[in-house]
Design a protein around this motif. Structure first.
Motif: not given
Length: 836
Positions: A440-451, A767-784
């Motif tokens: 979850x941290x990876x997904x949320x951090x990825x969203x911040x980095x994309x923004x 494995x954790x990074x790939x899973x987090x980035x997959x979830x983060x990609x969906x969150x980032x697409x909506x958030x941005x």
């Protein structure tokens, strides 16, 4: 165990683990400070209620053409008709900003620059606000006009009273100078009171209120002939916004038909009402604030997840301690309370540290907050901010401590107490929980980095826009002109020209010019509109045309390097006695003619008259430049030669009597140039000694507005989120290696290569990074998608930004996993097996 004993025990426990305590406090402090800092700004700009009694019944009234939702100010005759005929409004008041002049309070060389607003005599009582010293204006006989006895009276803001007069309570009744005119101070308003509430005091200057004094011009009917005012009203108890608007629109046709000018009739066709508290923010302010608040919330959540993971690990390591306490009779709830007390201590310490970080963060970005949000106040903690801090503290405690504390008390007692048995370690359930937290941290951090990446690309695109003028090595002095001291004199010959001549002789100055506003400046803008007759398409187009208007010195082209398409720019031969001339840009020609196929055809034409019988002809056409907004195409522009603007010119009071900039092209650094420039300004007039200085590069940066501030803050949030995320990955893998030390030693003893052991840990991280980035990609697409209004030259779903953020996260995560992996590969099998 009572609360005091719990507190002491928790304090001793945390002191025994300083590394853990410092890590948790630092992590939470970062998250709490970011969220609290952004809440402070949002509270100041969006959430702070309008500080007037029954604010929900205050409405703003504006006239508008059919099919539009504008709020145009109204002449007094229209306001007076509403006052006489309406039944849904308890009272109608009006006000006007005095921004067309610069105001100085006091005299004798120590005058203070202030803002001024004119208000109807009934406005402050209608708002329910009264002076803390003295009295307000006395209402006269006609619809809010002031009584004759108060025509030359003023009210001081608390800031003006304290700063200029040292909080002297005897100031009431004294005569003071306001722009050289003698007025009587009749009252001092409460501390913190500003009006108009939104946007009037954007400079942060102390305020002085003057009464609106009706003149013969107010008896005229027409928006171009009569002064216009903004209107406020208070609804009757039984009235609604819709019923009041319907009533005024029933009255409005009889008002509109009294206008002789068809355009005035059209502009006054309808009336719009809105609650005063709902006045919309200009530009992208609201979007910027909401996006930054959401980003700070993500960072706080990442910090909480990180700490939760740490607390889970700590609870696992303390299983034997908890089992012993339970075996000795401690109840499960008592142990939970003890562990929660530790969470409260950690969160409380983190909040105190975070409060210091909040103040530092706000000071660090003070310039951006001033330019973007007009926040000139000091950010001292108020009740709302302290409440938000306490709420974050409690929420952080519940998120990070309750779950680990409850889970730590549910473990079986017997295995943990067995003599010589190893620590239980992290079970599969807890391992899955901590893994989910890290993902979850990876997904949320990825969203911040994309923004952050999107906004950085926006800033990059803005910085590479072809502005149409040079910005390097240009120093700008923004002068506040005490024009009242030059009444009856030509300011060009008595003040401006001698001043710029002295500036030109400074060492290192290549050229210098005067102009009413530098390109992309925000201090003072003049808009020119054409007064045309006829119903042809050309007349309608020109009647609706608005052009940026500047008075500039002949050396402006040398300073800024504007490119001429046709004709010439001003020169030393353009004087007050020569042919009046004007320069336009290509965007002006396109608007004026409807196309720009032949820009040279306008040369020699007369567009207006500088004064009666003195038409100004076009002598040159500038190439288009971004003089208003970097992200917008060039706007129509007209420039007149400053030496030709004399006291008899129609533009004199606006072009010379309010503000003027000095732009200097120099090869010296601003730090060495500013003191000498300030000395010249102070010698020209003591009031100019407080002039502000900037560089054109800084002005261009400031013109990026919300994008620049949001990018800088998201850089901090994104980097902090990434660091916390990598810390979480590292902590989880280190703990996993420690718990699986025997397994690693056994694998190596049975012949496994050390690379195989390293790859086991690296695969877990991957494995954790790939899973987090997959979830983060969906969150980032909506958030941005919420950032679209702030982006320029890049799409919200930009694949390059997302790819760069993913690559940074992958590389960082694998680097963070490398140390635990090397540690696992370095396990001595004999030592690991002997320990068991």
């Amino acid at each position: 165990m009572n609360h005091t004993a719990n507190f002491r025990y928790a304090l001793r426990g945390l002191r025994r683990s300083p590394g853990f305590s410092i890590t948790v406090i630092a992590t939470l402090a970062v998250g709490v400070s970011a969220a609290c800092a952004m809440f402070t700004v949002v509270d100041r700009v969006l959430l702070r209620p309008v500080p007037f009694g029954e604010a929900d019944r205050l409405v703003e009234i504006g006239e508008t053409p059919k099919g539009e939702s504008a709020f145009y100010p109204s002449p007094f005759l229209d306001i007076h008709r509403w006052q006489d005929r309406n039944r849904t409004l308890r009272e109608i008041a009006f006000f006007g900003s005095n921004n067309s002049r610069v105001w100085f309070l006091g005299g004798n060389g120590d005058a203070m620059h202030v803002s001024s607003a004119s208000v109807s005599a009934n406005l402050l009582p209608m708002l329910g606000v009264h002076p803390v010293l003295g009295r307000g204006f006395v209402v006269g006989d006609s619809g809010g006009s002031v009584a004759p006895t108060d025509v030359h009276s003023i009210l001081l803001s608390d800031a003006a009273w304290r700063t200029r007069y040292g909080a002297d309570e005897a100031i009431v009744g004294k005569t003071v100078e306001l722009n050289g005119e003698r007025d009587t101070v009749i009252g001092v308003m409460p501390r913190g009171f500003t009006f108009p509430y939104e946007g009037m005091n954007s400079t942060g200057l102390p305020i002085v209120w003057q009464p609106i004094v009706l003149t013969p011009a107010d008896a005229l009917r027409g928006h171009h002939q009569a002064p216009t005012y903004q209107c406020l009203a208070r609804l009757q108890e039984s009235a609604t916004l819709a019923s009041a608007e319907a009533e005024l629109n029933a009255i409005q046709p009889t008002i509109a038909e009294t206008y002789a000018d068809p355009r005035d009739r059209e502009n006054a066709a309808l009336v719009n009402l809105r609650r005063y508290a709902d006045t919309p923010l200009r530009g992208n302010v609201r979007i910027t604030l909401v996006a930054l608040l959401a980003a700070s919330g993500l960072l706080w959540l990442i910090a909480c997840l990180n700490v939760t993971s740490l607390m889970l690990a700590r609870a696992t390591a303390r299983q034997r301690e908890i089992a012993v306490r339970r075996a000795l009779g401690a109840g499960r709830w008592e142990i939970v309370k003890q562990l929660l007390m530790e969470g409260v201590l950690l969160s409380g310490c983190a909040s105190l540290v975070g409060l210091g970080l909040v103040i530092g963060l706000l000071r660090l970005f003070q310039h951006g907050l001033e330019t973007q949000f007009n926040l000139h106040e000091s950010f001292t903690p108020n009740l709302a901010v302290v409440g938000a801090l306490l709420l974050l503290t409690v929420a952080s405690t519940l998120i990070t401590s309750l779950w680990p504390a409850w889970g730590g008390t549910r473990a079986s007692i017997e295995p943990a107490l067995r003599q010589g048995a190893p620590q239980q370690g992290m079970g599969s359930a807890q391992h899955r929980v901590r893994t989910v937290l890290v993902v979850t941290q990876i997904a949320l951090s990825f969203t911040l980095l994309v923004g952050c990446g999107l906004l950085l690309r926006t800033i990059y695109a803005l910085r590479h826009v072809q502005l149409g003028f040079r910005t390097e090595h240009i120093l700008v002095a923004n002068m506040t002109i005490p024009s009242y001291k030059y009444a009856g004199r030509d300011m060009t010959t008595t003040l401006y020209q001698p001043l710029v001549d002295r500036v030109k002789h400074l060492p290192g100055v290549e050229s210098a010019t005067l102009l009413t506003e530098v390109p992309l400046g925000k201090t003072f803008q003049m808009i020119f509109s054409f007064d045309v007759s006829g119903d042809s398409s050309s007349a309608i187009r020109r009647g609706a045309m608005r052009a940026q208007f500047r008075a500039v010195g002949p050396e402006m082209q040398k300073v800024f390097g504007f490119r001429m398409l046709h004709g010439r720019f001003f020169n030393e031969g353009d004087t007050a006695s020569s042919q009046a001339v004007v320069v336009v840009n290509r965007a002006f020609i396109k608007e004026y003619y409807g196309d720009d196929r032949d820009p040279g055809k306008i040369l020699g034409q007369s567009l207006f008259s500088l004064e009666k019988g003195r038409p100004a002809v076009v002598i040159g056409v500038l190439a288009d430049e971004r003089q208003v907004n970097v992200a917008e195409p060039s706007q129509p522009e007209m420039e007149v030669c400053l030496p030709q603007v004399t006291p008899v010119s129609m533009f004199y009071n606006f072009a010379e009597g309010r503000a003027m900039d000095v732009a200097v092209r120099t090869d010296r650094s601003p730090a060495t140039m500013i003191p000498e420039l300030r000395d010249i300004l102070r010698a020209a007039s003591p009031d100019l000694g407080s002039s502000g200085f900037s560089t054109m590069d800084r002005i261009v940066e400031d013109s990026f507005g919300g994008q620049n501030l949001a990018a800088e803050l998201l850089e901090i949030f994104g980097c902090s989120g990434l660091l916390l995320c990598l810390t979480g990955i590292y902590g989880l893998l280190v703990y996993m290696v420690a718990q699986r030390r025997r397994e690693m030693g056994l694998r190596i003893a049975l012949g496994a290569q050390r690379w195989n052991v390293m790859s086991l840990i690296l695969r877990q991280a991957a494995w954790m990074l790939v899973a987090g980035l997959g979830i983060g990609l969906a969150i980032a697409y909506l958030a941005t998608a919420a950032l679209r209004a702030l982006l320029y030259g890049v799409k919200a779903s930009d694949p390059w930004s997302m790819s760069a953020a993913a690559l940074l996260m992958l590389l960082g995560g694998l680097v963070a996993a490398l140390v635990p992996a090397r540690r696992a590969a370095g396990v001595d099998p004999m030592e690991a097996l002997r320990a068991e």
